[in-house]
Design a protein around this motif. Structure first.
Motif, PDB file in Angstrom:
ATOM      1  N   ALA A  47       0.830  -1.202   0.000  1.00 36.87           N
ATOM      2  CA  ALA A  47       0.000   0.000   0.000  1.00 36.87           C
ATOM      3  C   ALA A  47       0.859   1.244   0.000  1.00 36.87           C
ATOM      4  N   VAL A  48       1.982   1.201   0.730  1.00 37.73           N
ATOM      5  CA  VAL A  48       2.874   2.363   0.750  1.00 37.73           C
ATOM      6  C   VAL A  48       3.454   2.611  -0.635  1.00 37.73           C
ATOM      7  N   THR A  49       3.868   1.531  -1.283  1.00 40.52           N
ATOM      8  CA  THR A  49       4.433   1.665  -2.625  1.00 40.52           C
ATOM      9  C   THR A  49       3.424   2.272  -3.579  1.00 40.52           C
ATOM     10  N   ALA A  50       2.201   1.788  -3.508  1.00 43.29           N
ATOM     11  CA  ALA A  50       1.168   2.304  -4.399  1.00 43.29           C
ATOM     12  C   ALA A  50       0.923   3.774  -4.147  1.00 43.29           C
ATOM     13  N   ALA A  51       0.986   4.172  -2.890  1.00 47.57           N
ATOM     14  CA  ALA A  51       0.698   5.566  -2.565  1.00 47.57           C
ATOM     15  C   ALA A  51       1.789   6.503  -3.049  1.00 47.57           C
ATOM     16  N   THR A  52       2.991   6.002  -3.206  1.00 45.23           N
ATOM     17  CA  THR A  52       4.090   6.883  -3.612  1.00 45.23           C
ATOM     18  C   THR A  52       4.454   6.735  -5.085  1.00 45.23           C
ATOM     19  N   ALA A  53       3.637   5.948  -5.773  1.00 47.01           N
ATOM     20  CA  ALA A  53       3.953   5.708  -7.182  1.00 47.01           C
ATOM     21  C   ALA A  53       2.860   6.244  -8.092  1.00 47.01           C
ATOM     22  N   VAL A  54       2.305   7.393  -7.715  1.00 44.07           N
ATOM     23  CA  VAL A  54       1.246   7.987  -8.524  1.00 44.07           C
ATOM     24  C   VAL A  54       1.857   8.581  -9.786  1.00 44.07           C
ATOM     25  N   PRO A  55       1.411   8.183 -10.955  1.00 45.38           N
ATOM     26  CA  PRO A  55       1.987   8.738 -12.184  1.00 45.38           C
ATOM     27  C   PRO A  55       1.719  10.231 -12.299  1.00 45.38           C
ATOM     28  N   ALA A  56       2.671  10.928 -12.926  1.00 45.18           N
ATOM     29  CA  ALA A  56       2.529  12.380 -13.069  1.00 45.18           C
ATOM     30  C   ALA A  56       1.332  12.707 -13.938  1.00 45.18           C
ATOM     31  N   GLU A  57       0.599  13.723 -13.520  1.00 43.98           N
ATOM     32  CA  GLU A  57      -0.556  14.156 -14.292  1.00 43.98           C
ATOM     33  C   GLU A  57      -0.147  15.348 -15.166  1.00 43.98           C
ATOM     34  N   PRO A  58      -0.913  15.651 -16.151  1.00 46.38           N
ATOM     35  CA  PRO A  58      -0.615  16.819 -16.979  1.00 46.38           C
ATOM     36  C   PRO A  58      -0.531  18.078 -16.116  1.00 46.38           C
ATOM     37  N   ALA A  59       0.310  19.018 -16.546  1.00 44.44           N
ATOM     38  CA  ALA A  59       0.542  20.245 -15.786  1.00 44.44           C
ATOM     39  C   ALA A  59      -0.721  20.981 -15.388  1.00 44.44           C
ATOM     40  N   PRO A  60      -1.737  21.107 -16.253  1.00 42.40           N
ATOM     41  CA  PRO A  60      -2.945  21.825 -15.843  1.00 42.40           C
ATOM     42  C   PRO A  60      -3.601  21.221 -14.604  1.00 42.40           C
ATOM     43  N   GLY A  61      -3.641  19.867 -14.503  1.00 44.81           N
ATOM     44  CA  GLY A  61      -4.233  19.238 -13.328  1.00 44.81           C
ATOM     45  C   GLY A  61      -3.464  19.576 -12.076  1.00 44.81           C
ATOM     46  N   LEU A  62      -2.167  19.551 -12.140  1.00 45.48           N
ATOM     47  CA  LEU A  62      -1.353  19.876 -10.978  1.00 45.48           C
ATOM     48  C   LEU A  62      -1.487  21.344 -10.627  1.00 45.48           C
ATOM     49  N   GLU A  63      -1.504  22.178 -11.628  1.00 50.62           N
ATOM     50  CA  GLU A  63      -1.630  23.610 -11.368  1.00 50.62           C
ATOM     51  C   GLU A  63      -2.951  23.935 -10.670  1.00 50.62           C
ATOM     52  N   GLU A  64      -4.013  23.272 -11.084  1.00 49.78           N
ATOM     53  CA  GLU A  64      -5.317  23.504 -10.449  1.00 49.78           C
ATOM     54  C   GLU A  64      -5.279  23.071  -8.990  1.00 49.78           C
ATOM     55  N   LEU A  65      -4.633  21.937  -8.760  1.00 48.47           N
ATOM     56  CA  LEU A  65      -4.522  21.436  -7.392  1.00 48.47           C
ATOM     57  C   LEU A  65      -3.698  22.381  -6.531  1.00 48.47           C
ATOM     58  N   VAL A  66      -2.617  22.914  -7.092  1.00 49.46           N
ATOM     59  CA  VAL A  66      -1.764  23.847  -6.353  1.00 49.46           C
ATOM     60  C   VAL A  66      -2.536  25.117  -6.023  1.00 49.46           C
ATOM     61  N   GLU A  67      -3.315  25.583  -6.974  1.00 46.31           N
ATOM     62  CA  GLU A  67      -4.101  26.794  -6.736  1.00 46.31           C
ATOM     63  C   GLU A  67      -5.080  26.588  -5.586  1.00 46.31           C
ATOM     64  N   ARG A  68      -5.733  25.406  -5.592  1.00 48.43           N
ATOM     65  CA  ARG A  68      -6.680  25.107  -4.513  1.00 48.43           C
ATOM     66  C   ARG A  68      -5.954  24.999  -3.174  1.00 48.43           C
ATOM     67  N   ALA A  69      -4.780  24.384  -3.173  1.00 41.55           N
ATOM     68  CA  ALA A  69      -4.032  24.206  -1.935  1.00 41.55           C
ATOM     69  C   ALA A  69      -3.576  25.544  -1.368  1.00 41.55           C
ATOM     70  N   ARG A  70      -3.092  26.437  -2.236  1.00 43.74           N
ATOM     71  CA  ARG A  70      -2.638  27.742  -1.754  1.00 43.74           C
ATOM     72  C   ARG A  70      -3.795  28.575  -1.232  1.00 43.74           C
ATOM     73  N   GLN A  71      -4.941  28.456  -1.892  1.00 46.35           N
ATOM     74  CA  GLN A  71      -6.112  29.183  -1.421  1.00 46.35           C
ATOM     75  C   GLN A  71      -6.550  28.656  -0.057  1.00 46.35           C
ATOM     76  N   ALA A  72      -6.566  27.305   0.095  1.00 45.28           N
ATOM     77  CA  ALA A  72      -6.947  26.711   1.378  1.00 45.28           C
ATOM     78  C   ALA A  72      -5.950  27.094   2.465  1.00 45.28           C
ATOM     79  N   ARG A  73      -4.668  27.157   2.120  1.00 41.10           N
ATOM     80  CA  ARG A  73      -3.636  27.543   3.093  1.00 41.10           C
ATOM     81  C   ARG A  73      -3.843  28.970   3.556  1.00 41.10           C
ATOM     82  N   ASP A  74      -4.128  29.873   2.627  1.00 37.33           N
ATOM     83  CA  ASP A  74      -4.313  31.271   2.986  1.00 37.33           C
ATOM     84  C   ASP A  74      -5.568  31.467   3.834  1.00 37.33           C
ATOM     85  N   GLN A  75      -6.582  30.595   3.605  1.00 40.25           N
ATOM     86  CA  GLN A  75      -7.821  30.690   4.383  1.00 40.25           C
ATOM     87  C   GLN A  75      -7.746  29.902   5.692  1.00 40.25           C
ATOM     88  N   ARG A  76      -6.605  29.248   5.901  1.00 42.60           N
ATOM     89  CA  ARG A  76      -6.421  28.390   7.079  1.00 42.60           C
ATOM     90  C   ARG A  76      -7.478  27.281   7.102  1.00 42.60           C
TER      91      ARG A  76
END
Length: 1007
Positions: free
Chosen positions: A378-407
């Motif tokens: 299970a640990v191996t599977a969790a750390t072996a997530v294939p890279a997603e296209p840049a737009p998907g990661l960028e959207e996730l980063v945007e959501r994470a930064r917004q959530a961080r700023d809102q605490r």
């Protein structure tokens, strides 16, 4: 070889009937059959055969009953007259068991199985019995061989045939009818049919044990999860360790695998590992191992295939290995059935069973269960997530930064997912700022967890942000360095240096930086919080111990600083102002001022909600709910707890989710109508505590509340299982709780009619309370244990416990009622084993002592009563009850004497029969009974209408005793006078049904 005598065989049969079910009992029963046959005693031989058939039935060797049954049937055919009515009925009843055993034995050819069924039908017809059991047996055989048309015809004929003395009990029949409905795909109809059994209205030796297990899968399929949970918890308690119920154990294991409770399934499997070896009854083996295979396959899918499993046939196996071994042996059995039946139905159904998928992700059960270790796969599977296209990661980063700023609570999970994706990319393809943000989150996680390298990680993050020109992020990292230093116990001077550096970094931010004000405010609030801690630290170790009421000890300074902070930032940064107000509330509580704390906590929660951060209100609301309960404002407390639950919707921290629900459950449990909802929240709280790795702490308390809620609902079996599962955890939480939970468990076991187990818990609780200055708890527990020991017929142990309890109550000197009740109980125990004159004398002596104790207590009460007069009714009622019970003891003596006279035959040479007590004056004892009950009735009359039922009992007793000595008219007159008095009383005074009972008794006397 020694030949057993008839007496030895008879004694062996008596012992065998009372022995635990299983192979040892079966082997002994086999020896007794051989011994009875060897001495040529026909009746004894038949009795031994009957005993052996019954022994086989209640074990995993039920298929072996065919041979002894055939021999018993031969005995019947040779001389039917040698079988009395009951023996013949038993023989024909066993025919049904044999029909099932034949169907479940693949080595018996199909023609032979059909032949036995025909023979059963013929013999039932000759004996005049209904065909109902025959058609049921035919239905199951037809179903097994895939002849569905014949099965349906037999099913209709079964239900249409009349019930008679040979019909199965209603509970067993309903089991079969529902099981047939399940096979035809109608789960709802099955549960409808089973309801009388599941509700306890229809029961037998193995019902509802079996049906509670059988109902689990239909309930899961229908989404009736609460019922499924209850049936598992209650049903497993009934089936546990019972060899004849191994198929039911398999169903419980399967249920765990299909409901996200794999660890619970493993625990059940471990408890029954001794039964894993091949069974004589291969049909039971197929059913038992089938449930195990569902679990093993699920564990393999979750990555636990290489984990150790229970041994099989003495050989260690991993989960995957055991799956393969059991699957192969089970399919071999299924194919034997198929070969015998000429169809693949058995193997088809078996394969469909072991390939079932989970029906719910996780169904919390309430009982404690160890978590599964996280598998390497299970640990191996969790750390072996294939890279997603840049737009998907960028959207996730945007959501994470917004959530961080809102605490926002979701920020941690978002950054964790981003970290996985970033790690899967080549480092030269990762944006430097994103890499810094990921490192920032990991450093924060390390600091929260108290990691030794947290400061090093935070410094690296600070420096990286500075290199990237993100001074506002560097300033926050600098502040976190100060907090980490305080958390790790650094020197006060070092902590203050870091706090000053954090404030300086915040103030140095550009004036147009949007986060400049927030960074400064955070630094100020952290400084206020940490400085308060440092001041208490510098005050020395004796600071806390020298507190006196009314002294401030620095709280005033802290309160002033927090109030000023809240006032300064209530408009610009309401969420930080809310934090300050919550801290103010906690300061007020530390000063012992809950009334001042309550509005501060309410204001903090309201401000957080208005700031768009409802999750921040949760802690303040939970604390407020607890304070409101402490000042006995339960309605407001419930409102606060419900608000906390509502605002916790977006909280991701498992412990917070658990605490919120436990708080609400505890509040609801104190309401008369709140037990059901309290159970729901306590159940969920236990699940969340488990997720937070707090099973032994908060999880144990949640399960205690859950058990109390179940008990309030009358679900004593559920409550017992939940409490026993977490008992070791609860016993670690101090002597007070240890005594309380053991007493609670004893109460539950008493409700379940398990007096030995209940007594054990009471005695263990009393042992813990042994050293307490107050002896009342130990005395009461010893008394409770004595009552259960007496119920279990352990008279010597009960007497010892009663005497110990009496000794302790006498130490206190303020519990005359308890003393008297113990004395009366001892009086009843005295003649239980021996009914000789000394035992009766001892019983009277104890009853007299009880009466004298009450007379003394009443005299003391009269001497010490206040001018208004304290209520002595409880003492007077106990005195009346003592007189009544003494009369009952005398009646027992008369009855025992009369029975001994009837049974004794002087001169027959049998010295084992004791002579009757010739000196007993029956007439005098009966007259004393009348006098005692009359006195008791008069005293109850003085105590008023609340004791009319007790008074009627006394008058009835006196009247019937007068009839015993030939004074029927006096007894009837006595009872008639009370009836006239009752009729003259105002409406509503006489309890419902009391007058009718009195009149019925009078009519019986006069008849």
């Amino acid at each position: 070889m020694t030949v057993l005598t008839r007496e030895e065989i008879e004694q062996g049969l008596a012992e065998n009937r009372n022995s635990p079910n299983g192979t040892a009992r079966n082997a002994h029963a086999e020896v007794l059959v051989g011994a009875a046959e060897a001495i040529g005693d026909g009746p004894l031989f038949r009795t031994a055969l009957d005993n052996l058939i019954n022994a086989y039935l209640w074990s995993a060797e039920s298929s072996k009953m065919l041979v002894p049954f055939a021999r018993l049937l031969q005995e019947y055919d040779k001389d039917p007259g040698a079988f009395d009515r009951w023996d013949a009925h038993s023989l024909f009843w066993q025919f049904k068991w044999v029909a099932t055993a034949i169907s479940d034995s693949p080595e018996i050819p199909l023609p032979s199985a059909v032949g036995w069924l025909d023979e059963m039908e013929r013999r039932y017809r000759i004996a005049g019995y209904s065909e109902r059991p025959v058609r049921e047996s035919e239905m199951w055989l037809a179903d097994a061989i895939g002849d569905d048309d014949r099965a349906e015809r037999a099913h209709r004929a079964w239900l249409a045939a009349e019930r008679d003395d040979m019909s199965d009990c209603h509970a067993c029949e309903l089991n079969g009818q529902g099981a047939y409905a399940v096979l035809r795909g109608d789960d709802a109809r099955a549960l409808e049919l089973w309801q009388p059994v599941l509700a306890g209205e229809r029961t037998c030796a193995e019902e509802p044990h079996r049906l509670l297990a059988t109902s689990l899968l239909p309930l899961l399929r229908l989404g009736r999860f609460d019922e499924a949970r209850s049936h598992h918890v209650r049903g497993y308690r009934m089936a546990r360790g019972n060899e004849s119920l191994l198929p039911s154990i398999g169903k419980h294991i399967e249920f765990c695998a299909l409901s996200g409770n794999e660890s619970r399934g493993l625990e059940i499997l471990a408890e029954h590992a001794a039964h894993m070896s091949p069974l004589v009854n291969v049909d039971d083996q197929l059913a038992f191992h089938g449930g195990i295979l569902v679990l093993l396959r699920r564990l393999t899918e979750l990555g636990h295939g290489r984990s150790p499993a229970v041994p099989y046939d003495g050989v260690p196996h991993t989960v995957s290995e055991l799956y393969e071994v059991l699957r192969a042996s089970s399919l071999e059995i299924a194919r034997r059935f198929d070969a015998r039946n000429g169809t693949t139905r058995v193997s088809d159904r078996f394969l469909a069973r072991i390939e079932r998928e989970p029906l719910v992700d996780v169904l919390p059960l309430g009982v404690r269960s160890s978590a599964l270790p996280r598998p390497a796969a299970a640990v191996t599977a969790a750390t072996a997530v294939p890279a997603e296209p840049a737009p998907g990661l960028e959207e996730l980063v945007e959501r994470a930064r917004q959530a961080r700023d809102q605490r926002h609570p979701a920020a941690d999970a978002l950054w964790a997912e981003i970290g996985v994706r970033v790690d899967a990319r080549p480092q030269d393809e990762v944006d430097p700022l994103l890499a810094a943000d990921v490192a920032d989150q990991r450093a924060l996680t390390a600091a929260r967890g108290g990691a030794g390298n947290a400061a090093e990680l935070l410094e690296a993050v600070r420096d990286r942000y500075l290199e990237l020109g993100r001074a506002e992020r560097a300033a926050l990292a600098q502040l976190r360095l100060a907090s980490e230093a305080a958390q790790s116990g650094a020197e006060p001077r070092r902590i203050r240096e870091l706090l000053a550096a954090a404030l300086k970094a915040a103030e140095a931010l550009d004036a147009d930086e949007p986060l400049r004000g927030r960074r400064i405010a955070l630094a100020e609030l952290s400084s206020i919080r940490v400085e308060s801690y440092l001041r208490s630290l510098e005050a020395g170790p004796d600071h806390e111990h020298l507190h006196e009421p009314g002294q401030d000890h620095g709280h005033g300074e802290l309160a002033a600083e927090l109030a000023a902070f809240a006032a300064s930032y209530e408009e610009a940064l309401p969420d930080l102002a809310a934090e300050a107000e919550e801290m103010l509330g906690r300061v007020a509580l530390s000063q012992g001022d809950p009334e001042r704390a309550l509005p501060l906590l309410a204001a903090s929660a309201a401000r957080a909600v208005s700031a768009g951060m409802p999750w921040q209100a949760v802690d303040a609301l939970v604390l407020r709910a607890g304070v409101l309960m402490s000042v006995e404002r339960p309605e407001e407390a419930q409102e606060a707890a419900r608000s906390a639950l509502e605002h916790s919707a977006q909280v991701t921290e498992a412990e917070t989710q658990a605490v919120v629900r436990l708080t609400l459950a505890d509040i609801l449990l104190r309401r008369a109508d709140g037990a059901a909802e309290a159970a729901e929240h306590a159940l969920t709280a236990a699940h969340w505590f488990d997720q937070a790795d707090l099973t032994a702490d908060g999880g144990a308390q949640a399960r205690l509340v859950l058990a109390r809620a179940y008990a309030r609902e009358g679900r004593h079996a559920d409550a017992t299982e939940v409490l026993q599962s977490t008992l070791p955890d609860l016993l670690e939480h101090g002597e007070g709780q240890a005594v309380s939970v053991r007493e609670f468990l004893g109460d539950l076991l008493r409700q379940l009619n398990d007096p030995r187990a209940a007594a054990e818990q009471y005695l263990l609780a009393a042992e813990v309370a042994k050293g307490w200055e107050d002896t009342h708890p130990q005395a009461a527990l010893a008394q409770a244990a004595a009552e259960q020991l007496s119920a279990a017929r352990l008279d010597q142990e009960a007497t010892a416990a009663y005497e110990r309890s009496l000794e302790l109550f006498r130490v206190t000197g303020d519990a005359p009622v308890a003393e008297v009740r113990i004395l009366r109980s001892l009086a009843w125990l005295a003649p239980r084993e021996s009914t000789g004159a000394p035992a009766w004398a001892r019983a009277r002596e104890l009853m007299d002592e009880a009466g004298a104790r009450l007379e003394a207590a009443l005299a003391e009460h009269a001497a010490n009563a206040e001018p208004a007069g304290a209520d002595a009714s409880p003492l007077r009622a106990e005195l009346a009850q003592t007189w009544l019970q003494l009369a009952q003891v005398l009646d027992w003596r008369v009855t025992s004497h009369e029975q001994s006279e009837d049974e004794s035959e002087p001169g027959d040479g049998d010295e084992s029969v004791s002579a009757p007590e010739s000196e007993v004056d029956v007439q005098a004892l009966r007259l004393e009974e009348i006098d005692l009950t009359a006195r008791a009735g008069e005293l109850y009359a003085e105590l008023g209408p609340n004791h009319l039922g007790d008074r009627l009992q006394c008058v009835q007793y006196a009247a019937w005793t007068e009839q015993e000595i030939g004074r029927e008219d006096e007894g009837a007159t006595r009872l008639a006078a009370l009836i006239e008095e009752l009729r003259a009383m105002p409406e509503g005074v006489v309890p419902d049904g009391l007058l009718e009972r009195a009149q019925s008794s009078l009519d019986s006397l006069r008849s």
